[in-house]
Design an enzyme around this catalytic site. Sequence first.
Site, PDB file in Angstrom:
ATOM      1  N   ASN A   9       0.847  -1.203   0.000  1.00 31.42           N
ATOM      2  CA  ASN A   9       0.000   0.000   0.000  1.00 31.42           C
ATOM      3  C   ASN A   9       0.871   1.238   0.000  1.00 31.42           C
ATOM      4  O   ASN A   9       1.946   1.238   0.604  1.00 31.42           O
ATOM      5  CB  ASN A   9      -0.845   0.078   1.285  1.00 31.42           C
ATOM      6  N   GLY A  37       2.077  -1.199   3.561  1.00 26.36           N
ATOM      7  CA  GLY A  37       1.386  -2.465   3.295  1.00 26.36           C
ATOM      8  C   GLY A  37       2.058  -3.542   4.118  1.00 26.36           C
ATOM      9  O   GLY A  37       3.286  -3.654   4.115  1.00 26.36           O
ATOM     10  N   LYS A  38       1.255  -4.334   4.811  1.00 30.84           N
ATOM     11  CA  LYS A  38       1.853  -5.312   5.736  1.00 30.84           C
ATOM     12  C   LYS A  38       2.800  -6.275   5.021  1.00 30.84           C
ATOM     13  O   LYS A  38       3.875  -6.595   5.530  1.00 30.84           O
ATOM     14  CB  LYS A  38       0.752  -6.077   6.485  1.00 30.84           C
ATOM     15  N   GLU A 133      -4.199  -9.047   4.432  1.00 27.74           N
ATOM     16  CA  GLU A 133      -4.692  -7.931   3.612  1.00 27.74           C
ATOM     17  C   GLU A 133      -4.954  -8.393   2.180  1.00 27.74           C
ATOM     18  O   GLU A 133      -5.218  -7.580   1.301  1.00 27.74           O
ATOM     19  CB  GLU A 133      -3.703  -6.753   3.639  1.00 27.74           C
ATOM     20  N   GLY A 220       3.433  -5.266  22.599  1.00 25.45           N
ATOM     21  CA  GLY A 220       3.858  -3.868  22.647  1.00 25.45           C
ATOM     22  C   GLY A 220       5.007  -3.676  23.632  1.00 25.45           C
ATOM     23  O   GLY A 220       5.999  -4.421  23.606  1.00 25.45           O
ATOM     24  N   SER A 221       4.847  -2.698  24.533  1.00 29.27           N
ATOM     25  CA  SER A 221       5.943  -2.391  25.457  1.00 29.27           C
ATOM     26  C   SER A 221       6.167  -3.508  26.484  1.00 29.27           C
ATOM     27  O   SER A 221       7.147  -3.484  27.232  1.00 29.27           O
ATOM     28  CB  SER A 221       5.666  -1.074  26.174  1.00 29.27           C
ATOM     29  N   ALA A 247       4.185  -0.253  11.458  1.00 28.64           N
ATOM     30  CA  ALA A 247       5.077  -1.284  10.894  1.00 28.64           C
ATOM     31  C   ALA A 247       5.981  -1.937  11.935  1.00 28.64           C
ATOM     32  O   ALA A 247       6.832  -2.757  11.570  1.00 28.64           O
ATOM     33  CB  ALA A 247       5.919  -0.760   9.735  1.00 28.64           C
ATOM     34  N   ALA A 248       5.790  -1.623  13.217  1.00 32.22           N
ATOM     35  CA  ALA A 248       6.596  -2.325  14.237  1.00 32.22           C
ATOM     36  C   ALA A 248       6.274  -3.822  14.218  1.00 32.22           C
ATOM     37  O   ALA A 248       7.179  -4.666  14.253  1.00 32.22           O
ATOM     38  CB  ALA A 248       6.336  -1.730  15.619  1.00 32.22           C
ATOM     39  N   GLY A 249       4.984  -4.144  14.126  1.00 36.32           N
ATOM     40  CA  GLY A 249       4.584  -5.559  14.065  1.00 36.32           C
ATOM     41  C   GLY A 249       5.115  -6.233  12.802  1.00 36.32           C
ATOM     42  O   GLY A 249       5.562  -7.383  12.835  1.00 36.32           O
ATOM     43  N   ASP A 250       5.062  -5.524  11.692  1.00 32.46           N
ATOM     44  CA  ASP A 250       5.567  -6.088  10.428  1.00 32.46           C
ATOM     45  C   ASP A 250       7.076  -6.331  10.515  1.00 32.46           C
ATOM     46  O   ASP A 250       7.590  -7.339  10.007  1.00 32.46           O
ATOM     47  CB  ASP A 250       5.287  -5.129   9.265  1.00 32.46           C
ATOM     48  N   ALA A 280      12.026   0.163  14.777  1.00 36.28           N
ATOM     49  CA  ALA A 280      11.021   0.640  13.807  1.00 36.28           C
ATOM     50  C   ALA A 280      10.099   1.691  14.421  1.00 36.28           C
ATOM     51  O   ALA A 280       9.464   2.451  13.695  1.00 36.28           O
ATOM     52  CB  ALA A 280      10.205  -0.538  13.279  1.00 36.28           C
ATOM     53  N   SER A 289      11.120   3.154   8.293  1.00 33.45           N
ATOM     54  CA  SER A 289      11.539   2.994   9.700  1.00 33.45           C
ATOM     55  C   SER A 289      12.184   1.632   9.979  1.00 33.45           C
ATOM     56  O   SER A 289      12.624   1.373  11.093  1.00 33.45           O
ATOM     57  CB  SER A 289      10.327   3.150  10.615  1.00 33.45           C
TER      58      SER A 289
HETATM   59  O1  RIB Z   1       1.164  -2.592   9.523  1.00 41.23           O
HETATM   60  C1  RIB Z   1       1.274  -1.303   8.991  1.00 41.23           C
HETATM   61  C2  RIB Z   1       0.684  -1.259   7.623  1.00 41.23           C
HETATM   62  O2  RIB Z   1      -0.697  -1.524   7.714  1.00 41.23           O
HETATM   63  C3  RIB Z   1       0.777   0.076   6.934  1.00 41.23           C
HETATM   64  O3  RIB Z   1       1.962   0.248   6.209  1.00 41.23           O
HETATM   65  C4  RIB Z   1      -0.480   0.117   6.096  1.00 41.23           C
HETATM   66  O4  RIB Z   1      -0.245   0.133   4.728  1.00 41.23           O
HETATM   67  C5  RIB Z   1      -1.300  -1.101   6.514  1.00 41.23           C
HETATM   68  O5  RIB Z   1      -1.178  -2.137   5.636  1.00 41.23           O
END
Ligand code: RIB
Length: 304
Positions: A9, A37-38, A133, A220-221, A247-250, A280, A289
């Site tokens: 995305n 985008g994830k 997604e 998270g923390s 995007a921390a999770g990604d 990130a 990031s």
């Molecule tokens: O996890 C973050 C992402 O979620 C973003 O980059 C956004 O595009 C959504 O997909």
Amino acid sequence: MILVAGSANLDFVVRAHHIPAPGETVLGRDFQTFPGGKGANQAVACARAGGVPTAMLLALGSDAFAQPLVDSLTDAGVQLHTVQAAQPTGVAFICVSEEGENAITVAPGANHALQAQHLPSLQGVTHLLMQLETPVATVQAYAQAARAQGVQVVLNAAPAQALPAALLALVDILIVNEGELAALTSAPAVTAGAAATSSPSPLAEQLAQLPVPCVVVTLGSAGCLASVNGQLLRQAAFKVKVVDTTAAGDTFCGALVAALSQRADMPLALQRASAAAALACTQLGAQSSIPSASAVAQLMQQSV
Ligand code: RIB
């Protein structure tokens, strides 16, 4: 090789004092676009972690939003399998608060064009990493093909939704946050605080309900908790100054799979993934990031 199959995305990001409540308008600050985008974020996180080649299967529209996404992935060294879709390129609208929390709305567009027949050859692929997604039926078809060919199936079940048992049965490693875990187990979300104080942990009980050999829940923390064949592993979060958690999770998912594909054991993989996810959070944006392997190694060394 790692293959990431999933979404890309263009993120439209506005920083504001706080995330608007329903019906509220807030005056934001500066506006920027970032590749996101994830799926694409996770592919970039795998590639920046280094060590193993990363490829990505994605779908893009024929519009101006596609090129920055291609550029970001190729700059990171990700090999692309691109499906040209009739729909517009996926976009996400993100508000980031002063505290670095975010609210995200995605218009999936081309991401929903990914179909079972688009899966490239899995020859040489050790891990297939996916998210939600793209259509669940497609995710399930790819998982089925990967399982049949001995490829490890890693699913980041985000955004949160209930999933068919037949899909979960094909997953080797499941990565979720607390809300996503609750959606999968139909249980109320357990807070990290409750997880730390209760015995037996409600989180551990939820993890045990899932028919997946390895489940990782990010907190998270409060760090993360993994259940590996019934054995619980905990990893504390690395302390950083949070600017934007997008995007921390990604980053966690990509760094975890990169470490596992380099044969790191699960405790080390969790440590690397947590350090990468923490870094990130220190920069604005999604792929902008995601840290390099050397930055992650430095943070891990500083924290010893
Ligand atoms: O996890 C973050 C992402 O979620 C973003 O980059 C956004 O595009 C959504 O997909």
